[in-house]
Design a protein around this motif. Structure first.
Motif, PDB file in Angstrom:
ATOM      1  N   GLY A 445     -55.096  49.284 -27.602  1.00 34.52           N
ATOM      2  CA  GLY A 445     -55.789  49.547 -28.851  1.00 34.52           C
ATOM      3  C   GLY A 445     -56.435  50.911 -28.939  1.00 34.52           C
ATOM      4  N   ILE A 446     -56.304  51.754 -27.902  1.00 33.82           N
ATOM      5  CA  ILE A 446     -56.821  53.124 -27.971  1.00 33.82           C
ATOM      6  C   ILE A 446     -55.672  54.068 -28.297  1.00 33.82           C
ATOM      7  CG2 ILE A 446     -58.683  52.613 -26.373  1.00 33.82           C
ATOM      8  CD1 ILE A 446     -57.053  53.924 -24.169  1.00 33.82           C
ATOM      9  N   SER A 447     -55.943  55.369 -28.347  1.00 38.07           N
ATOM     10  CA  SER A 447     -54.906  56.334 -28.715  1.00 38.07           C
ATOM     11  C   SER A 447     -53.766  56.301 -27.703  1.00 38.07           C
ATOM     12  CB  SER A 447     -55.490  57.750 -28.761  1.00 38.07           C
ATOM     13  OG  SER A 447     -56.445  57.874 -29.792  1.00 38.07           O
ATOM     14  N   ILE A 510     -66.621  62.149 -31.746  1.00 33.64           N
ATOM     15  CA  ILE A 510     -65.826  63.368 -31.621  1.00 33.64           C
ATOM     16  C   ILE A 510     -64.995  63.378 -30.345  1.00 33.64           C
ATOM     17  CG2 ILE A 510     -67.467  64.711 -32.962  1.00 33.64           C
ATOM     18  CD1 ILE A 510     -68.481  65.899 -30.316  1.00 33.64           C
ATOM     19  N   ASP A 511     -65.229  62.412 -29.430  1.00 34.09           N
ATOM     20  CA  ASP A 511     -64.458  62.368 -28.184  1.00 34.09           C
ATOM     21  C   ASP A 511     -63.074  61.772 -28.434  1.00 34.09           C
ATOM     22  OD1 ASP A 511     -67.385  61.411 -26.260  1.00 34.09           O
ATOM     23  OD2 ASP A 511     -66.670  63.379 -26.927  1.00 34.09           O
ATOM     24  N   SER A 512     -62.145  62.116 -27.575  1.00 31.96           N
ATOM     25  CA  SER A 512     -60.791  61.557 -27.630  1.00 31.96           C
ATOM     26  C   SER A 512     -60.558  60.727 -26.368  1.00 31.96           C
ATOM     27  CB  SER A 512     -59.741  62.678 -27.707  1.00 31.96           C
ATOM     28  OG  SER A 512     -59.925  63.462 -28.850  1.00 31.96           O
ATOM     29  N   PHE A 513     -60.106  59.496 -26.544  1.00 33.13           N
ATOM     30  CA  PHE A 513     -59.860  58.584 -25.431  1.00 33.13           C
ATOM     31  C   PHE A 513     -58.479  57.979 -25.618  1.00 33.13           C
ATOM     32  CE2 PHE A 513     -60.055  55.907 -22.074  1.00 33.13           C
ATOM     33  CZ  PHE A 513     -60.409  54.590 -22.295  1.00 33.13           C
ATOM     34  N   GLY A 514     -57.596  58.140 -24.612  1.00 29.35           N
ATOM     35  CA  GLY A 514     -56.232  57.640 -24.767  1.00 29.35           C
ATOM     36  C   GLY A 514     -55.632  57.196 -23.451  1.00 29.35           C
ATOM     37  N   ARG A 515     -54.581  56.408 -23.602  1.00 25.27           N
ATOM     38  CA  ARG A 515     -53.794  55.955 -22.447  1.00 25.27           C
ATOM     39  C   ARG A 515     -52.567  56.859 -22.329  1.00 25.27           C
ATOM     40  NH1 ARG A 515     -50.187  50.458 -22.153  1.00 25.27           N
ATOM     41  NH2 ARG A 515     -49.556  50.599 -19.969  1.00 25.27           N
ATOM     42  N   LEU A 516     -52.452  57.547 -21.188  1.00 28.51           N
ATOM     43  CA  LEU A 516     -51.346  58.484 -20.995  1.00 28.51           C
ATOM     44  C   LEU A 516     -50.064  57.781 -20.595  1.00 28.51           C
ATOM     45  CD1 LEU A 516     -53.181  61.369 -19.127  1.00 28.51           C
ATOM     46  CD2 LEU A 516     -52.911  60.994 -21.583  1.00 28.51           C
ATOM     47  N   GLY A 517     -50.154  56.575 -20.090  1.00 33.87           N
ATOM     48  CA  GLY A 517     -48.978  55.845 -19.649  1.00 33.87           C
ATOM     49  C   GLY A 517     -49.291  55.077 -18.382  1.00 33.87           C
TER      50      GLY A 517
END
Length: 637
Positions: A445-447, A510-517
């Motif tokens: 559910g994150i970027s 303003i932060d970016s939080f994502g799963r890279l793989g």
């Protein structure tokens, strides 16, 4: 006048042309009979040639891994029969030639021919065999993503293959590839399926060896009887390569139980047969294992000789594990001898080899995650297409409704307005849903990686314009493979979801939080420096430690290794920051995991503690990491 006399008179009075015509008819019939005889001879010879070619093909198929020289001779004999061969026979000969190319190092040519064959045939059996051979070649070439994609093409066709030997060979390729990428549970399933289906001797030998490797990889144990049974099958079949790997698997099991002398005797007894195979990968693995066992048994001269032989046979990219073991043995022998200079040189080689091996294992494991993620994305894209079709259908419905409403405007004006509003609302919601599906990771559910990269690059560009600091935090879950192997992928997916749930509240808008793989995540924090990044990483680590896995019926602990990189050292390039954060994260992994490391450009080199130990000639060396579970086996199916 008698009838005979009348006939004699008729012949006597017949015209000469008629007599000549009779003679020509006789000669024509004779030529026709001779032609039929020649055709019959040719057809019989063609049939005999076809039977002979089938016999050559069957013999070559049975010997294609155990006696390559005999296979070469058989292929030369087959060349003389190809002019009269059927299309099916030519295809089988072509596949045997391609397999021989694979075993003789001509993988590039074999790959081109198999790729063309796979694209040109719709026959499920031919596609199954071709895809299995391509998967094998790609695994040998370290192209594991391509190998896994070939398995996705091949495995759904397995139930359509009636030839049990061919089906078993394909399933064994799948089991071997899954062992290499660390998916030991799936490898075990396919090997056990082959053994349940009463395979022929060679496939039973291969399945037994692959099953032992999978059991070792899962950290489980097998009985001495099971190991001996697998070795006996391969020995009886005259399969020295498979027998060599079986001995390695048994020796690794005995090594973990402290049965060093037995393991040393087992590998030493089979060393001559392994050397005769001329297979560098197997020779390097066997020699490296003998070096480690000889060192433990107090035989330094033998350990040194085996280590040198292992390094001499481990020049390609597949033998990183053998090089790690050999360099470690050399390092420890030099320390024990008190030769600090030699020990330092050996230690440097050991560290380089271990880093290369770690990267190799990580690459192979990531290949599975990438292909699995791509499969999920493909399913998601199919769903997107379905949703888009639904959207088009909704828009068409709106158009048709409007057209009909014009005819009944005076009667259904209120209904028309309500209908248009309803469909417009549905359309807007669907458009928003489609946008979310393209930006959000379906599991957590994150970027997703693409959306995170876009947001992070935009934020870094703004920080660069305004001369603001920025920091990138990357982290990778520790021992995540064990979670998948021991508890299943459902447990792994639940753990990844818990990571997102626990870390997301730490982020600002303003932060970016994502799963890279896979199990790797990243945060981009505009306006903060590396100390703030370290604090956030520490808070995230504490939150992950607080996840209660017992409530879900599991018994593992969630922890991660964090790497922090600041724009002060890496600039405002996302690629540079990710590279530095990855190096810091690797340092955290190397130093025990479950910690936070900040990238330091002046500390990227050899381990200072190890160098100090060498200068002090410390003779007690920590045991090297066990590599028995690493999926680095390679065999030809």
């Amino acid at each position: 006048m008698t009838a005979t006399g009348a006939m004699t008179m008729i012949r006597a009075n017949a015209p000469r042309e008629a007599v000549a015509g009779d003679a020509r008819d006789v000669r024509s019939r004779a030529r026709w009979r001779l032609g039929l005889l020649l055709v019959g001879i040719v057809l019989s010879q063609v049939a005999l040639a076809g039977d002979a070619l089938d016999a050559l093909i069957e013999e070559a198929s049975a010997l294609r891994t155990s006696d390559p020289q005999r296979v070469d001779a058989l292929l030369r004999d087959m060349a003389g029969h190809l002019e009269t061969a059927t299309e099916a026979q030519r295809a089988r000969v072509q596949l045997l030639r391609v397999h021989r190319m694979m075993t003789s190092g001509q993988s590039a040519i074999a790959t081109d021919q198999l790729t063309a064959l796979l694209a040109s045939t719709a026959d499920p059996v031919a596609r199954f065999e071709t895809a299995s051979m391509l998967a094998n070649i790609y695994a040998v070439q370290r192209r594991f993503e391509d190998a896994l994609r070939m398995l996705e093409t091949m495995l759904p066709l397995a139930d359509q293959v009636e030839d049990a030997q061919l089906r078993h060979r394909g399933l064994m390729v799948a089991a071997i590839v899954y062992n290499q990428v660390g998916e030991f549970g799936q490898a075990q399933q396919y090997a056990e399926r082959v053994l349940r289906e009463d395979p022929d001797g060679r496939n039973a030998c291969a399945a037994g060896g692959v099953l032992l490797e999978a059991i070792n990889g899962l950290g489980q144990s097998f009985t001495d009887a099971a190991g001996q049974s697998a070795l006996d099958r391969c020995t009886a079949q005259g399969e020295p390569i498979f027998a060599g790997f079986v001995r390695l698997h048994i020796a690794r099991q005995w090594d973990t139980r402290g049965r060093w002398e037995e393991a040393l005797a087992l590998l030493g007894g089979g060393l001559a047969a392994v050397e005769r195979t001329g297979y560098p990968f197997l020779i390097a693995q066997t020699r490296a294992a003998l070096a480690a066992l000889s060192q433990r048994a107090g035989q330094p001269a033998a350990a040194r000789a085996h280590a040198e032989a292992a390094l001499a046979n481990s020049q390609d990219a597949t033998s990183t594990e053998a090089r790690v073991t050999a360099h470690r043995v050399q390092y420890e022998l030099a320390l024990a001898k008190g030769d600090a200079v030699a020990a330092l040189a050996a230690y440097r080689q050991y560290v380089d080899a271990e880093r290369a091996h770690f990267n190799d294992v990580k690459t192979r494991e990531m290949a599975y995650q990438v292909v699995r993620h791509q499969s999920l994305q493909q399913a998601q894209q199919i769903e997107l297409l379905r949703q888009k079709n639904q959207l088009l259908e909704l828009e068409r419905s709106v158009t048709e409704q409007r057209a009909r409403s014009w005819l009944l405007l005076t009667l259904v004006l209120v209904g028309l307005v309500a209908s248009v509003g309803y469909w417009a609302y549905k359309t807007k919601r669907l458009q928003m849903r489609l946008k979310r599906m393209t930006e959000v990771d379906a599991l957590t559910g994150i970027s997703n990686r693409q959306h995170f990269s876009e947001r992070a690059e935009a934020a870094l560009a703004q920080c660069a314009r305004e001369r603001m600091p920025a920091v990138l935090v990357m982290f990778d879950l520790d021992h995540f493979k064990l979670v998948n192997d021991r508890h299943g992928h459902a447990a792994g997916d639940w753990a990844l979801q818990q990571v997102a749930v626990r870390v997301q509240p730490l982020c600002r808008e303003i932060d970016s939080f994502g799963r890279l793989g896979g199990e790797e995540f990243a945060l981009l924090l505009p306006g903060l420096d590396e100390s703030a990044g370290r604090r956030l990483a520490g808070d995230a680590q504490a939150r992950l430690a607080g996840v209660d896995t017992q409530a879900q019926g599991y018994g593992f602990r969630i922890a991660a290794s964090f790497g922090v990189a600041s724009a002060i050292t890496g600039g405002y390039s996302l690629a540079a920051l990710m590279r530095q954060a990855d190096q810091a994260m690797y340092a955290a992994k190397r130093n025990g995991r479950r910690q936070v490391r900040v990238f330091d450009p002046h500390a990227q080199g050899d381990d200072p503690e190890a160098s100090q130990a060498l200068r002090g000639r410390v003779h007690e060396v920590a045991a090297a990491p066990a590599h028995a579970g690493d999926p680095t086996r390679r065999a030809i199916a």
